[in-house]
Motif scaffolding. Structure first.
Motif, PDB file in Angstrom:
ATOM      1  N   GLU A   1     -18.082  18.562  18.583  1.00  0.00           N
ATOM      2  CA  GLU A   1     -18.967  17.559  19.157  1.00  0.00           C
ATOM      3  C   GLU A   1     -20.169  17.265  18.255  1.00  0.00           C
ATOM      4  O   GLU A   1     -20.952  16.367  18.549  1.00  0.00           O
ATOM      5  CB  GLU A   1     -19.461  18.042  20.531  1.00  0.00           C
ATOM      6  N   GLY A   2     -20.305  18.028  17.165  1.00  0.00           N
ATOM      7  CA  GLY A   2     -21.424  17.818  16.261  1.00  0.00           C
ATOM      8  C   GLY A   2     -21.045  16.969  15.069  1.00  0.00           C
ATOM      9  O   GLY A   2     -19.916  16.475  14.946  1.00  0.00           O
ATOM     10  N   ASP A   3     -21.996  16.808  14.149  1.00  0.00           N
ATOM     11  CA  ASP A   3     -21.728  15.996  12.971  1.00  0.00           C
ATOM     12  C   ASP A   3     -21.128  16.846  11.861  1.00  0.00           C
ATOM     13  O   ASP A   3     -20.973  18.071  11.989  1.00  0.00           O
ATOM     14  CB  ASP A   3     -23.002  15.289  12.499  1.00  0.00           C
ATOM     15  N   ALA A   4     -20.811  16.183  10.752  1.00  0.00           N
ATOM     16  CA  ALA A   4     -20.162  16.875   9.645  1.00  0.00           C
ATOM     17  C   ALA A   4     -21.071  17.940   9.049  1.00  0.00           C
ATOM     18  O   ALA A   4     -20.601  19.014   8.650  1.00  0.00           O
ATOM     19  CB  ALA A   4     -19.750  15.861   8.587  1.00  0.00           C
ATOM     20  N   ALA A   5     -22.365  17.658   8.972  1.00  0.00           N
ATOM     21  CA  ALA A   5     -23.290  18.628   8.393  1.00  0.00           C
ATOM     22  C   ALA A   5     -23.277  19.937   9.175  1.00  0.00           C
ATOM     23  O   ALA A   5     -23.313  21.025   8.591  1.00  0.00           O
ATOM     24  CB  ALA A   5     -24.701  18.044   8.359  1.00  0.00           C
TER      25      ALA A   5
ATOM     26  N   LEU B   1     -10.576  31.020  13.790  1.00  0.00           N
ATOM     27  CA  LEU B   1     -11.476  30.140  14.517  1.00  0.00           C
ATOM     28  C   LEU B   1     -11.852  28.925  13.670  1.00  0.00           C
ATOM     29  O   LEU B   1     -11.999  27.815  14.192  1.00  0.00           O
ATOM     30  CB  LEU B   1     -12.732  30.911  14.929  1.00  0.00           C
ATOM     31  N   ALA B   2     -11.968  29.128  12.358  1.00  0.00           N
ATOM     32  CA  ALA B   2     -12.276  28.006  11.470  1.00  0.00           C
ATOM     33  C   ALA B   2     -11.181  26.951  11.551  1.00  0.00           C
ATOM     34  O   ALA B   2     -11.464  25.747  11.598  1.00  0.00           O
ATOM     35  CB  ALA B   2     -12.436  28.508  10.039  1.00  0.00           C
ATOM     36  N   GLU B   3      -9.940  27.404  11.569  1.00  0.00           N
ATOM     37  CA  GLU B   3      -8.821  26.452  11.661  1.00  0.00           C
ATOM     38  C   GLU B   3      -8.896  25.645  12.955  1.00  0.00           C
ATOM     39  O   GLU B   3      -8.675  24.437  12.965  1.00  0.00           O
ATOM     40  CB  GLU B   3      -7.487  27.202  11.578  1.00  0.00           C
ATOM     41  N   GLN B   4      -9.201  26.316  14.046  1.00  0.00           N
ATOM     42  CA  GLN B   4      -9.326  25.623  15.331  1.00  0.00           C
ATOM     43  C   GLN B   4     -10.455  24.596  15.288  1.00  0.00           C
ATOM     44  O   GLN B   4     -10.299  23.467  15.764  1.00  0.00           O
ATOM     45  CB  GLN B   4      -9.592  26.643  16.449  1.00  0.00           C
ATOM     46  N   ASP B   5     -11.589  24.991  14.697  1.00  0.00           N
ATOM     47  CA  ASP B   5     -12.745  24.098  14.665  1.00  0.00           C
ATOM     48  C   ASP B   5     -12.483  22.875  13.792  1.00  0.00           C
ATOM     49  O   ASP B   5     -12.846  21.749  14.151  1.00  0.00           O
ATOM     50  CB  ASP B   5     -13.970  24.855  14.143  1.00  0.00           C
ATOM     51  N   ILE B   6     -11.872  23.093  12.653  1.00  0.00           N
ATOM     52  CA  ILE B   6     -11.576  21.971  11.759  1.00  0.00           C
ATOM     53  C   ILE B   6     -10.605  21.004  12.422  1.00  0.00           C
ATOM     54  O   ILE B   6     -10.805  19.781  12.408  1.00  0.00           O
ATOM     55  CB  ILE B   6     -11.007  22.486  10.419  1.00  0.00           C
ATOM     56  N   ALA B   7      -9.546  21.556  13.032  1.00  0.00           N
ATOM     57  CA  ALA B   7      -8.551  20.701  13.688  1.00  0.00           C
ATOM     58  C   ALA B   7      -9.186  19.910  14.834  1.00  0.00           C
ATOM     59  O   ALA B   7      -8.911  18.710  15.004  1.00  0.00           O
ATOM     60  CB  ALA B   7      -7.394  21.549  14.207  1.00  0.00           C
ATOM     61  N   ALA B   8     -10.053  20.571  15.617  1.00  0.00           N
ATOM     62  CA  ALA B   8     -10.696  19.881  16.741  1.00  0.00           C
ATOM     63  C   ALA B   8     -11.649  18.795  16.240  1.00  0.00           C
ATOM     64  O   ALA B   8     -11.706  17.693  16.801  1.00  0.00           O
ATOM     65  CB  ALA B   8     -11.448  20.885  17.613  1.00  0.00           C
ATOM     66  N   TRP B   9     -12.381  19.086  15.175  1.00  0.00           N
ATOM     67  CA  TRP B   9     -13.327  18.105  14.633  1.00  0.00           C
ATOM     68  C   TRP B   9     -12.579  16.893  14.086  1.00  0.00           C
ATOM     69  O   TRP B   9     -12.944  15.743  14.363  1.00  0.00           O
ATOM     70  CB  TRP B   9     -14.169  18.758  13.532  1.00  0.00           C
ATOM     71  N   LEU B  10     -11.526  17.136  13.311  1.00  0.00           N
ATOM     72  CA  LEU B  10     -10.746  16.022  12.756  1.00  0.00           C
ATOM     73  C   LEU B  10     -10.040  15.245  13.858  1.00  0.00           C
ATOM     74  O   LEU B  10      -9.858  14.024  13.746  1.00  0.00           O
ATOM     75  CB  LEU B  10      -9.720  16.549  11.760  1.00  0.00           C
ATOM     76  N   GLY B  11      -9.648  15.939  14.923  1.00  0.00           N
ATOM     77  CA  GLY B  11      -8.918  15.284  16.002  1.00  0.00           C
ATOM     78  C   GLY B  11      -9.731  14.228  16.737  1.00  0.00           C
ATOM     79  O   GLY B  11      -9.158  13.383  17.434  1.00  0.00           O
ATOM     80  N   ARG B  12     -11.036  14.258  16.592  1.00  0.00           N
ATOM     81  CA  ARG B  12     -11.898  13.289  17.275  1.00  0.00           C
ATOM     82  C   ARG B  12     -12.320  12.134  16.369  1.00  0.00           C
ATOM     83  O   ARG B  12     -13.145  11.314  16.767  1.00  0.00           O
ATOM     84  CB  ARG B  12     -13.152  14.002  17.807  1.00  0.00           C
ATOM     85  N   ARG B  13     -11.758  12.088  15.161  1.00  0.00           N
ATOM     86  CA  ARG B  13     -12.160  11.057  14.208  1.00  0.00           C
ATOM     87  C   ARG B  13     -10.949  10.508  13.462  1.00  0.00           C
ATOM     88  O   ARG B  13      -9.995  11.239  13.199  1.00  0.00           O
ATOM     89  CB  ARG B  13     -13.168  11.644  13.193  1.00  0.00           C
ATOM     90  N   GLU B  14     -11.052   9.249  13.074  1.00  0.00           N
ATOM     91  CA  GLU B  14     -10.035   8.668  12.208  1.00  0.00           C
ATOM     92  C   GLU B  14     -10.234   9.225  10.797  1.00  0.00           C
ATOM     93  O   GLU B  14     -11.352   9.602  10.416  1.00  0.00           O
ATOM     94  CB  GLU B  14     -10.162   7.139  12.202  1.00  0.00           C
ATOM     95  N   PRO B  15      -9.175   9.278   9.984  1.00  0.00           N
ATOM     96  CA  PRO B  15      -9.292   9.878   8.645  1.00  0.00           C
ATOM     97  C   PRO B  15     -10.418   9.296   7.797  1.00  0.00           C
ATOM     98  O   PRO B  15     -11.175  10.037   7.162  1.00  0.00           O
ATOM     99  CB  PRO B  15      -7.917   9.608   8.028  1.00  0.00           C
ATOM    100  N   GLU B  16     -10.533   7.960   7.768  1.00  0.00           N
ATOM    101  CA  GLU B  16     -11.581   7.362   6.945  1.00  0.00           C
ATOM    102  C   GLU B  16     -12.965   7.755   7.454  1.00  0.00           C
ATOM    103  O   GLU B  16     -13.868   8.079   6.670  1.00  0.00           O
ATOM    104  CB  GLU B  16     -11.442   5.837   6.945  1.00  0.00           C
TER     105      GLU B  16
END
Length: 571
Positions: free
Chosen positions: A390-394, A408-423
């Protein structure tokens, strides 16, 4: 840890202190009594002997208590106060008091070294001591509580005001929670809640009733196991009564919360039921949960230990935690403990609070949620850590740079990417690390590498950034997209930058870095050229190569190049 005789003894000692003008450190004396009771079979104050103090202060404290060596003086002083009380109250005679005081005098100079001797630490103390090392400030006594977590002792007043023996004395860490919908779904599938619901519906549909004492009849348990496939019918019945799925009044059986299947119940109801199940499992009920007494006696402590760790724990750490309460003896005792613990963890996994693979164990997502709910209902502060998705990239990059368990890092990265388009994701990540350090840049670029061609516009946008351009060119080429070839200097800069990313990981896994360098070592010419690269970390990178390159000639060349880089003023 505390039992009735300890509570009564502390009150007597406080009253004695007030009457005689003696300052009583009730916190320290309570700890002495607690550990004497738990590990030395002391049942009352009169059971204390000189050897009790010797074993407490030189054996049990070093193994169990997380405290700085300088705190030994407080513990020794409390021991002497306890002896004074034992003598004045008539629990011991003058000769015994003299022997105790002599023994404490012998112990006093030895105890600081014993507390500092890491070879004496138990596994769980070593692990949690390391986790809480930054918190061990000088002059602040920390203890290992029954759940083996470093916990600051609260100040105690002479009159007992503010005295507290509850788990709140060890603040709970902020934990990450799965979304409520995910937790509810996990609870629906959790064995014990599902079995409890199925059993109640089956009992009512068949017109069955429990015994006059409200327990499940043996024949009904056998039929439920056969017809419903229940693994622990008696436990499911106890849970159903505890959470209000079933209610017995005389010979009548009712279902106050209905008999609807869990999939038909709304999330809020399922979560409430699941919280009740977790409270039942950890609340010290007399139910035979796992069938293995050492675990059943410590269900709260085991779950609390996993909650505080926030990462998988080795089964060996739980094993040591239980060893002191294991009554087994003889050459087979260790094997019996191992087998009993493994079977108990299997039962808890079927109940739904933990998961394990034989080597490590951790709370399930719904187990963690339920345990936090239990803590909250107990009145404890149970903070929730923010969700990086739910936070920003920084914020995500900063979290990963600080260090994060891989799972846990894998889960967080997947969840963060899942809420955004690739670009969008690539744009946010690259913008967050512009002008930053190599560690942050490496994390962001590692995530961007996972993205497909849709991220290309955001990658092209950083071609004007001197630090990101070399990496962007490599990314475009790897995706078969039109882009200029990196110049030799850009390629060399990217290589240094990539190795700089590894600097932060060297302390955690030097062997892995050595293996990687052995498989893809730079040539002598590349090392010779590296020292001329205008990268702030080039000297440290060359030092890294000098430490880990298996080829001695290359390693020596790297160390010389590092000297040249520093001579140029590149740091």
């Amino acid at each position: 840890m505390s039992i009735e005789w300890v509570n009564g003894a502390i009150e007597e000692i406080r009253a004695w202190g007030r009457s005689n003008g003696v300052v009583v450190d009730a916190d320290e004396i309570r700890l002495l009594c607690d550990y004497a009771s738990d590990y030395l079979d002391v049942k009352e104050l009169a059971d204390f002997a000189p050897v009790t103090f010797e074993r407490l202060l030189l054996d049990i404290y070093p193994r169990k208590v997380i405290a700085p060596p300088e705190s030994a003086a407080e513990t020794v002083a409390a021991s002497r106060t306890l002896v004074d009380f034992l003598l004045d109250s008539g629990e011991i005679g003058t000769k015994m008091a003299a022997r105790m005081r002599a023994k404490i005098d012998e112990i006093a100079p030895e105890m600081p070294a014993a507390l500092a001797d890491t070879t004496k630490f138990g596994m769980a103390k070593s692990m949690f001591g390391a986790m809480g090392a930054d918190a061990l400030e000088a002059g602040t006594p920390y203890v290992a509580t029954d759940d083996l977590v470093a916990a600051p002792r609260r100040p105690r007043s002479d009159d007992g005001a503010g005295d507290c023996d509850c788990p709140a004395c060890a603040p709970l860490p902020a934990v990450r929670l799965a979304p409520p919908q995910e937790v509810a779904q996990g609870a629906r599938e959790a064995g014990l809640l599902r079995e409890a619901q199925l059993l109640v519906a089956w009992m009512l549909e068949g017109g069955r009733v429990p015994t006059v004492k409200g327990t499940l009849r043996v024949r009904d348990a056998a039929r439920a196991a056969r017809e419903l496939g229940l693994t622990a019918p008696a436990l499911a019945w106890d849970a159903a009564l505890a959470i209000g799925l079933a209610e017995v009044s005389g010979r009548a059986l009712t279902a106050p919360r209905g008999t609807e299947p869990l999939p038909d119940r709304d999330d809020e109801t399922v979560l409430d039921l699941w919280a009740g199940v977790v409270a039942f499992l950890t609340g010290g009920s007399e139910a035979d949960v796992t069938g293995f007494a050492p675990v059943d006696r410590e269900l709260y402590g085991v779950h609390d230990m996993l909650y505080r760790a926030q990462a998988p724990l080795e089964v060996a750490a739980l094993r040591e935690y239980l060893e002191d309460t294991w009554a087994g003896d003889g050459p087979q005792a260790g094997e019996e403990l191992d087998a009993g613990l493994a079977a108990a963890l299997d039962v808890l996994a079927r109940c739904g609070t933990v998961e394990h693979d034989g080597e490590a164990v951790r709370l399930t997502a719904h187990g963690r949620w339920g345990l936090r709910e239990v803590f909250t209902r107990m009145g404890l502060a149970a903070p929730v850590a923010p969700d990086p998705a739910e936070g920003d990239a920084a914020a995500l990059v900063a979290l990963l740079v600080e260090g994060h368990p891989a799972w846990l890092a894998e889960q967080d990265i997947a969840a963060w990417l899942g809420r955004r388009e690739p670009e969008e994701a690539a744009g946010e990540l690259l913008a967050a690390v512009q002008g930053g350090e190599a560690a942050a840049r490496g994390v962001a670029l590692t995530i961007v590498d996972r993205l497909g061609p849709e991220a290309a516009p955001a990658v092209r946008d950083v071609l004007d950034d001197p630090c990101l351009r070399p990496h962007a060119l490599v990314w475009l080429a790897s995706h078969d997209m039109e882009a200029p070839a990196p110049t030799p200097r850009e390629a060399l800069w990217a290589g240094v930058d990539t190795l700089a990313f590894a600097l932060a990981r060297e302390a955690d896994d030097p062997d892995e870095i050595a293996r990687s360098l052995a498989q893809s070592a730079p040539s002598a010419q590349v090392i010779e050229d590296m020292w001329q690269v205008d990268h702030p970390d080039v000297a440290e990178v060359l030092d890294l190569l000098g430490r880990h390159l298996p080829d001695r000639a290359l390693a020596k060349a790297a160390r010389k190049a590092a000297f040249k880089a520093r001579s140029r003023g590149i740091h």
